[in-house]
Scaffold this motif. Structure first.
Motif, PDB file in Angstrom:
ATOM      1  N   MET A 104      12.668  90.880  69.074  1.00 11.87           N
ATOM      2  CA  MET A 104      12.393  92.047  69.874  1.00 11.87           C
ATOM      3  C   MET A 104      13.235  91.963  71.144  1.00 11.87           C
ATOM      4  O   MET A 104      13.323  90.902  71.750  1.00 11.87           O
ATOM      5  CB  MET A 104      10.900  92.075  70.230  1.00 11.87           C
ATOM      6  CG  MET A 104      10.527  93.160  71.185  1.00 11.87           C
ATOM      7  SD  MET A 104       8.776  93.197  71.650  1.00 11.87           S
ATOM      8  CE  MET A 104       7.971  93.282  70.086  1.00 11.87           C
ATOM      9  N   THR A 105      13.839  93.042  71.519  1.00 14.75           N
ATOM     10  CA  THR A 105      14.627  93.031  72.741  1.00 14.75           C
ATOM     11  C   THR A 105      13.715  92.894  73.955  1.00 14.75           C
ATOM     12  O   THR A 105      12.531  93.238  73.906  1.00 14.75           O
ATOM     13  CB  THR A 105      15.463  94.309  72.893  1.00 14.75           C
ATOM     14  OG1 THR A 105      14.577  95.419  73.040  1.00 14.75           O
ATOM     15  CG2 THR A 105      16.415  94.500  71.725  1.00 14.75           C
ATOM     16  N   LEU A 106      14.300  92.425  75.037  1.00 14.10           N
ATOM     17  CA  LEU A 106      13.533  92.307  76.278  1.00 14.10           C
ATOM     18  C   LEU A 106      13.072  93.677  76.746  1.00 14.10           C
ATOM     19  O   LEU A 106      11.922  93.850  77.160  1.00 14.10           O
ATOM     20  CB  LEU A 106      14.384  91.631  77.355  1.00 14.10           C
ATOM     21  CG  LEU A 106      13.691  91.371  78.683  1.00 14.10           C
ATOM     22  CD1 LEU A 106      12.477  90.460  78.510  1.00 14.10           C
ATOM     23  CD2 LEU A 106      14.669  90.769  79.676  1.00 14.10           C
ATOM     24  N   ALA A 107      13.935  94.670  76.645  1.00 14.40           N
ATOM     25  CA  ALA A 107      13.574  96.026  77.055  1.00 14.40           C
ATOM     26  C   ALA A 107      12.385  96.536  76.252  1.00 14.40           C
ATOM     27  O   ALA A 107      11.451  97.128  76.811  1.00 14.40           O
ATOM     28  CB  ALA A 107      14.765  96.964  76.902  1.00 14.40           C
ATOM     29  N   PHE A 155      18.801  88.089  72.456  1.00 10.44           N
ATOM     30  CA  PHE A 155      19.817  88.442  73.449  1.00 10.44           C
ATOM     31  C   PHE A 155      21.200  88.540  72.817  1.00 10.44           C
ATOM     32  O   PHE A 155      22.100  89.122  73.398  1.00 10.44           O
ATOM     33  CB  PHE A 155      19.834  87.429  74.589  1.00 10.44           C
ATOM     34  CG  PHE A 155      18.646  87.574  75.503  1.00 10.44           C
ATOM     35  CD1 PHE A 155      18.677  88.479  76.548  1.00 10.44           C
ATOM     36  CD2 PHE A 155      17.487  86.847  75.283  1.00 10.44           C
ATOM     37  CE1 PHE A 155      17.582  88.648  77.378  1.00 10.44           C
ATOM     38  CE2 PHE A 155      16.376  87.001  76.107  1.00 10.44           C
ATOM     39  CZ  PHE A 155      16.443  87.903  77.163  1.00 10.44           C
ATOM     40  N   PHE A 156      21.347  87.965  71.639  1.00  9.07           N
ATOM     41  CA  PHE A 156      22.640  87.977  70.962  1.00  9.07           C
ATOM     42  C   PHE A 156      22.688  88.960  69.803  1.00  9.07           C
ATOM     43  O   PHE A 156      23.750  89.423  69.451  1.00  9.07           O
ATOM     44  CB  PHE A 156      22.972  86.570  70.460  1.00  9.07           C
ATOM     45  CG  PHE A 156      23.124  85.585  71.578  1.00  9.07           C
ATOM     46  CD1 PHE A 156      24.292  85.523  72.318  1.00  9.07           C
ATOM     47  CD2 PHE A 156      22.080  84.741  71.916  1.00  9.07           C
ATOM     48  CE1 PHE A 156      24.435  84.625  73.371  1.00  9.07           C
ATOM     49  CE2 PHE A 156      22.204  83.838  72.956  1.00  9.07           C
ATOM     50  CZ  PHE A 156      23.386  83.784  73.684  1.00  9.07           C
ATOM     51  N   HIS A 157      21.531  89.258  69.211  1.00 13.51           N
ATOM     52  CA  HIS A 157      21.522  90.082  68.005  1.00 13.51           C
ATOM     53  C   HIS A 157      20.622  91.299  68.096  1.00 13.51           C
ATOM     54  O   HIS A 157      20.527  92.054  67.138  1.00 13.51           O
ATOM     55  CB  HIS A 157      21.075  89.243  66.801  1.00 13.51           C
ATOM     56  CG  HIS A 157      21.927  88.042  66.601  1.00 13.51           C
ATOM     57  ND1 HIS A 157      23.248  88.108  66.257  1.00 13.51           N
ATOM     58  CD2 HIS A 157      21.641  86.731  66.741  1.00 13.51           C
ATOM     59  CE1 HIS A 157      23.740  86.883  66.172  1.00 13.51           C
ATOM     60  NE2 HIS A 157      22.799  86.021  66.467  1.00 13.51           N
ATOM     61  N   GLY A 158      19.906  91.490  69.180  1.00 16.92           N
ATOM     62  CA  GLY A 158      18.988  92.623  69.275  1.00 16.92           C
ATOM     63  C   GLY A 158      17.748  92.359  68.445  1.00 16.92           C
ATOM     64  O   GLY A 158      17.424  91.225  68.129  1.00 16.92           O
ATOM     65  N   GLU A 159      17.070  93.419  68.072  1.00 18.84           N
ATOM     66  CA  GLU A 159      15.821  93.266  67.323  1.00 18.84           C
ATOM     67  C   GLU A 159      16.095  92.790  65.910  1.00 18.84           C
ATOM     68  O   GLU A 159      17.048  93.211  65.276  1.00 18.84           O
ATOM     69  CB  GLU A 159      15.066  94.599  67.276  1.00 18.84           C
ATOM     70  CG  GLU A 159      14.519  94.961  68.635  1.00 18.84           C
ATOM     71  CD  GLU A 159      13.471  96.061  68.570  1.00 18.84           C
ATOM     72  OE1 GLU A 159      12.612  95.997  67.685  1.00 18.84           O
ATOM     73  OE2 GLU A 159      13.535  96.956  69.406  1.00 18.84           O
TER      74      GLU A 159
END
Length: 65
Positions: free
Chosen positions: A1-4, A59-63
């Motif tokens: 899961m992305t940070l956003a 952080f490198f691959h997104g969700e």
């Protein structure tokens, strides 16, 4: 899961995450918008603060699929 995405779902502000991780709000904003990648020590704190919902790979691959 992305940070956003995590922050959106948790209703967490950049300021709140910054306080948990021990960084500034602008640092969180850069991570959230993909303009920077946290250092390893900060990354560990993010994983802890998100209870593992956000991992270094995010952080490198997104969700994940």
């Amino acid at each position: 899961m992305t940070l956003a995405r995590f922050m959106e779902l948790a209703g967490m502000t950049e300021e709140a995450l910054a306080a948990l991780v021990g960084v500034t709000q602008p640092a969180v904003s850069k991570w959230k918008h993909g303009r920077a990648i946290p250092r390893p020590a900060q990354m560990a704190k993010i994983v802890a603060a998100t209870e593992g919902a956000v991992t270094p790979a995010d952080f490198f691959h997104g969700e994940a699929a």
